[in-house]
Motif scaffolding. Structure first.
Motif, short mmCIF file in Angstrom:
data_model
loop_
_atom_site.label_atom_id
_atom_site.label_comp_id
_atom_site.label_asym_id
_atom_site.label_seq_id
_atom_site.Cartn_x
_atom_site.Cartn_y
_atom_site.Cartn_z
N TRP A 136 1.40 -1.40 0.09
CA TRP A 136 -0.01 0.48 -0.10
C TRP A 136 1.11 1.62 -0.31
O TRP A 136 1.84 1.49 0.46
CB TRP A 136 -0.39 -0.09 1.19
CG TRP A 136 -1.77 -0.59 0.59
CD1 TRP A 136 -2.19 -2.35 1.46
CD2 TRP A 136 -3.36 -0.79 0.93
NE1 TRP A 136 -3.44 -2.84 1.32
CE2 TRP A 136 -3.84 -1.61 0.62
CE3 TRP A 136 -4.43 0.58 1.04
CZ2 TRP A 136 -5.37 -1.82 0.78
CZ3 TRP A 136 -5.41 0.43 0.70
CH2 TRP A 136 -6.17 -0.72 0.83
N GLY A 137 0.30 2.35 -0.90
CA GLY A 137 1.52 3.76 -1.04
C GLY A 137 0.39 4.46 -1.55
O GLY A 137 -0.40 4.04 -2.49
N ASP A 138 0.56 6.06 -1.82
CA ASP A 138 -0.26 6.81 -2.36
C ASP A 138 0.82 6.57 -3.69
O ASP A 138 1.58 7.81 -3.86
CB ASP A 138 -0.01 8.14 -1.77
CG ASP A 138 -1.00 9.20 -2.64
OD1 ASP A 138 -1.47 8.69 -3.04
OD2 ASP A 138 -0.97 10.48 -2.45
N PHE A 139 0.44 5.63 -4.71
CA PHE A 139 1.36 5.14 -6.04
C PHE A 139 1.18 6.85 -6.88
O PHE A 139 2.28 6.96 -7.95
CB PHE A 139 0.91 4.16 -6.41
CG PHE A 139 0.70 3.21 -5.99
CD1 PHE A 139 2.57 3.11 -5.51
CD2 PHE A 139 -0.03 2.19 -5.01
CE1 PHE A 139 2.33 1.47 -4.44
CE2 PHE A 139 0.46 1.26 -4.45
CZ PHE A 139 1.59 0.49 -4.06
N ASP A 140 0.27 7.59 -6.68
CA ASP A 140 -0.08 8.40 -7.99
C ASP A 140 0.13 9.84 -7.52
O ASP A 140 -0.28 11.17 -7.56
CB ASP A 140 -1.32 8.15 -8.66
CG ASP A 140 -2.97 7.81 -7.76
OD1 ASP A 140 -2.86 7.98 -5.95
OD2 ASP A 140 -3.73 7.94 -7.87
N LYS A 156 1.84 16.62 -3.02
CA LYS A 156 1.67 16.18 -1.82
C LYS A 156 1.97 14.90 -1.63
O LYS A 156 1.92 13.85 -2.86
CB LYS A 156 0.17 16.46 -1.27
CG LYS A 156 -0.15 15.95 -0.56
CD LYS A 156 -1.52 15.96 0.37
CE LYS A 156 -1.60 14.66 1.60
NZ LYS A 156 -2.87 15.22 1.65
N GLN A 157 3.08 14.22 -1.08
CA GLN A 157 3.78 12.91 -0.70
C GLN A 157 2.99 12.38 0.81
O GLN A 157 2.48 13.85 1.53
CB GLN A 157 4.88 12.18 -0.91
CG GLN A 157 5.43 12.97 -2.05
CD GLN A 157 6.73 12.23 -2.13
OE1 GLN A 157 7.09 11.08 -1.84
NE2 GLN A 157 7.65 12.91 -2.35
N ILE A 158 2.64 10.85 0.57
CA ILE A 158 1.43 10.82 2.03
C ILE A 158 2.44 9.62 2.35
O ILE A 158 3.39 8.80 1.90
CB ILE A 158 0.70 10.55 2.20
CG1 ILE A 158 -0.32 9.56 2.14
CG2 ILE A 158 -0.05 11.68 1.76
CD1 ILE A 158 -1.95 9.02 1.20
N ARG A 159 2.55 9.74 4.22
CA ARG A 159 3.04 7.85 4.25
C ARG A 159 2.40 7.46 5.68
O ARG A 159 1.92 8.63 6.27
CB ARG A 159 4.50 7.81 4.63
CG ARG A 159 5.49 8.08 3.91
CD ARG A 159 5.86 7.25 2.48
NE ARG A 159 7.38 7.59 1.67
CZ ARG A 159 6.22 8.01 0.30
NH1 ARG A 159 5.77 8.57 0.35
NH2 ARG A 159 7.49 8.66 -0.67
#
Length: 690
Positions: free
Chosen positions: A396-400, A544-547
């Motif tokens: 799982w990750g914010d791939f886009d 924006k990036q998230i983790r």
């Protein structure tokens, strides 16, 4: 004459082999097809190279010595073996001190054609060096019946250079029974290497100069070893990470003492067929609980009472006093659990990858939404995540990079489907967008799938089967690159901001590139000590990036709890936001890249919130004396200390003597320690006074 010649060639190409009982008597073989009459040798291979732990009682041993450097494939995935079940291990070294190269259990694709239609045959591909002997060992973990295997040779294909390369570094002293964990163990936020055995925890501590220092911590005998998964987290909140071993028969906790110099065993005693295990704060009380996927029964969890006492619950029994309604599914087949905030509501939801969970609905993957009130709802169907693809793990990750978590549901076999790339629609549902992404043409199955930005280009990549990293191109597609090694424990093992791998006693150190990075180390105060369950956001030229901070990715391994971002060629990070499980939100602006940031929950005193990598302090919580450890890479001389309560009121001023500060007279509570050095620079960290 022709008939005699034909017979000789046939005997050379198909060899019927009888029991090779030991490593010392391993039968020399060359390329070709080999027939085993039965697995009845008396010596068992150790350590175990293939998946699924121990339990074998016999083995067949073969020795292969190439005359040139080659790519080798050893396989039982042949039509003559249909419906059989095999497992293979590949070693080098000398008998008695063998080292794993690779291994495989269920990597074949030929399924049974009657009854159980699963594929249980084995395939291992690896490169060999001329003149080195490789031991090929088949065991009877699942069956002692004879079968046929094939060894084939091919030239080594040197691929073009990928976005990053990895250089192997061997450390011979990484030789515990299970070497599957990379996590900080001494509260300096550098990733360490953790190996465990029945009576010992061996830690290779990373130093600031890139070297490692090995220390053994003898323990009481572990009732269960991590044959299926190992998990780390500070569940007793003393500033040192604790461990959870998951085995076929149950789990065992090892928690640190208050100085991190010993580990105390806690064996709850329940019979659990453990698969993936996680530390997670299920009831959001600031204490880490434990969750375990159960293979043959409903999943289980342990709630932490705040004094590191764990109470057992089973997820299908919500009437038990104190229970959390995790969703009632009486079936097993639960393999890969991962905790992720898919709906951006600030709490952690649960996805369960299912493998051979039985018939009907029992084999479908599950998504459970956290309702935020101590209950969970099974939203698998409504979210379009109800799928029978046979999988052991998901990534799982914010791939886009659109601000919500997407999923790569990785196939462990193509019996019931293939990889699924599921895009989050930001409305609680997912859309299958696999076609055209590169996952639709990826034919490598694997039990492990993990998501990290390995090349620091600002887009999350995925590593799965075939020794490949699927590099995220940032346009909805992934490009495979074969690095020659598979999934293992991940962390920054030389503190350069690029992620590395540790597999057995071999480190795969990233060569890096010119892309920039940011690494955060979280220290919870109201929240759990590791900040597990926190959402970290960064904003800049990329958007924006998230983790999410997680304990337990993929299936087996435990990887770093530090939060890692790549930002490509960006020169600044406009804003960093940490949303803690407690609800506290910390915000920092104009952050420079290429640095490690130690973020203490709620610590916004002064302008040097991120400068506290100059020092670490212990113990925390503290009763009387705070000890200060200075980063030798950034040496300073501390002169004085000031202590503030959380209202900003100064409650103590003192000198720093012998690298320590006496806080014995403080009342119980949470405080901020501000240290001043000889250059009149200030540094701060938060601590708890007991």
């Amino acid at each position: 004459m022709n008939k005699i010649t034909f017979i000789v060639v046939f005997v050379l190409s198909i060899q019927i082999n009888f029991a090779q009982n030991t490593c010392a008597t391993a039968l020399p073989i060359t390329a070709g097809t080999h027939v085993i009459d039965a697995i009845n040798g008396t010596e068992v291979s150790t350590p175990v190279c293939a998946a699924n732990g121990t339990g074998q009682t016999a083995a067949e041993w073969y020795a292969y010595t190439p005359t040139q450097n080659l790519s080798i494939k050893v396989t039982s995935d042949l039509s003559v073996n249909i419906c059989k079940d095999t497992r293979v291990h590949i070693y080098t070294g000398t008998c008695g001190t063998l080292t794993c190269i690779t291994g495989d259990d269920d990597g074949g694709i030929i399924a049974c054609n009657s009854g159980n239609t699963n594929a249980y045959l084995s395939t291992a591909t690896f490169n060999v060096t001329a003149g080195v002997t490789y031991y090929i060992v088949w065991d009877n973990k699942w069956s002692s019946l004879g079968f046929t295997f094939q060894l084939s040779e091919a030239p080594i294909v040197i691929p073009p250079t990928g976005p990053v390369t990895f250089i192997s570094q061997n450390i011979a002293t990484i030789n515990s029974s299970y070497n599957i964990c990379v996590v900080d163990m001494n509260n300096d936020f550098l990733d360490d290497i953790v190996g465990v055995s029945a009576n010992n925890i061996r830690i290779h501590r990373q130093n600031f100069d890139g070297s490692f220092t090995m220390t053994d911590y003898p323990t009481a005998t572990a009732d269960n070893l991590p044959t299926w998964s190992l998990t780390a987290g500070d569940y007793n909140k003393d500033g040192y990470n604790d461990l959870m071993y998951g085995s076929t028969n149950g789990l065992t906790f090892f928690k640190s003492n208050s100085t991190g110099t010993a580990y105390i065993k806690d064996n709850p005693g329940q019979n659990i067929f453990c698969q993936r295990s996680n530390f997670i704060d299920l009831n959001n009380d600031g204490n880490l609980d434990a969750f375990v996927c159960h293979d043959v029964n409903p999943n289980v969890y342990y709630l932490n009472n705040g004094s590191s006492v764990m109470t057992y619950y089973q997820s299908n029994n919500p009437l038990t006093p104190g229970a959390i309604l995790l969703g009632i599914n009486p079936a097993g087949g639960n393999y890969g659990s991962i905790w992720v905030d898919y709906d951006n509501d600030g709490d952690q939801d649960l996805f369960i990858a299912k493998c051979r969970g039985g018939s009907g609905t029992a084999k479908f993957n599950e998504l459970h939404r956290n309702n935020g009130n101590g209950t969970f709802t099974d939203v698998s169907v409504a979210a379009n995540m109800y799928d029978p693809v046979q999988t052991w793990s998901s990534a799982w990750g914010d791939f886009d990079n659109d601000g919500d978590m997407d999923a790569l549901v990785g196939a462990s076999s193509f019996t019931d489907g293939s990889h699924k790339y599921m895009r989050n629609n930001a409305d609680g549902t997912f859309t299958d967008t696999t076609a055209g992404t590169g996952w639709d043409t990826n034919t490598s199955a694997n039990i492990e799938h993990i998501a990290y930005d390995f090349d620091n280009n600002g887009f999350v990549d995925v590593m799965g089967g075939g020794n490949k990293i699927m590099y995220n191109q940032g346009n909805g597609t992934f490009t495979p690159f074969n690095h020659g090694f598979g999934v293992s424990a991940v962390g920054d093992l030389n503190n350069d901001g690029f992620l590395d791998f540790q597999s057995g006693n071999t480190l795969r150190i990233s060569s890096g590139n010119s892309n920039k990075w940011l690494k955060l180390n979280l220290q919870g105060i109201q929240s759990n000590r590791n900040g597990i369950g926190a959402r970290v956001e960064i904003y800049g030229a990329w958007g924006k990036q998230i983790r999410d901070v997680r304990s337990g990715e993929g299936f087996e391994y435990m990887s770093s709890l530090n939060v890692h971002f790549g930002i490509g060629q960006a020169t600044t990070i406009d804003q960093v936001i940490i949303r803690w499980p407690s609800g506290v939100i910390d915000t920092y602006s104009n952050v420079s890249p290429n640095q490690r940031l130690n973020v203490v929950e709620g610590a916004t005193l002064g302008n040097n919130s991120f400068e506290n990598f100059v020092f670490t302090m212990y113990p925390n919580p503290v009763k009387n004396i705070i000890n200060i450890s200075i980063n030798t890479a950034n040496p300073v001389e501390f002169i004085s200390a000031e202590i503030y309560d959380l209202t900003g009121r100064r409650v103590q001023t003192s000198l720093v003597q012998n690298q320590s500060v006496n806080v014995d007279l403080l009342s119980t509570g949470t405080y901020i320690l501000k240290l001043t050095d000889s250059n009149n620079e200030n540094y701060s960290q938060k601590f708890i006074k007991e």
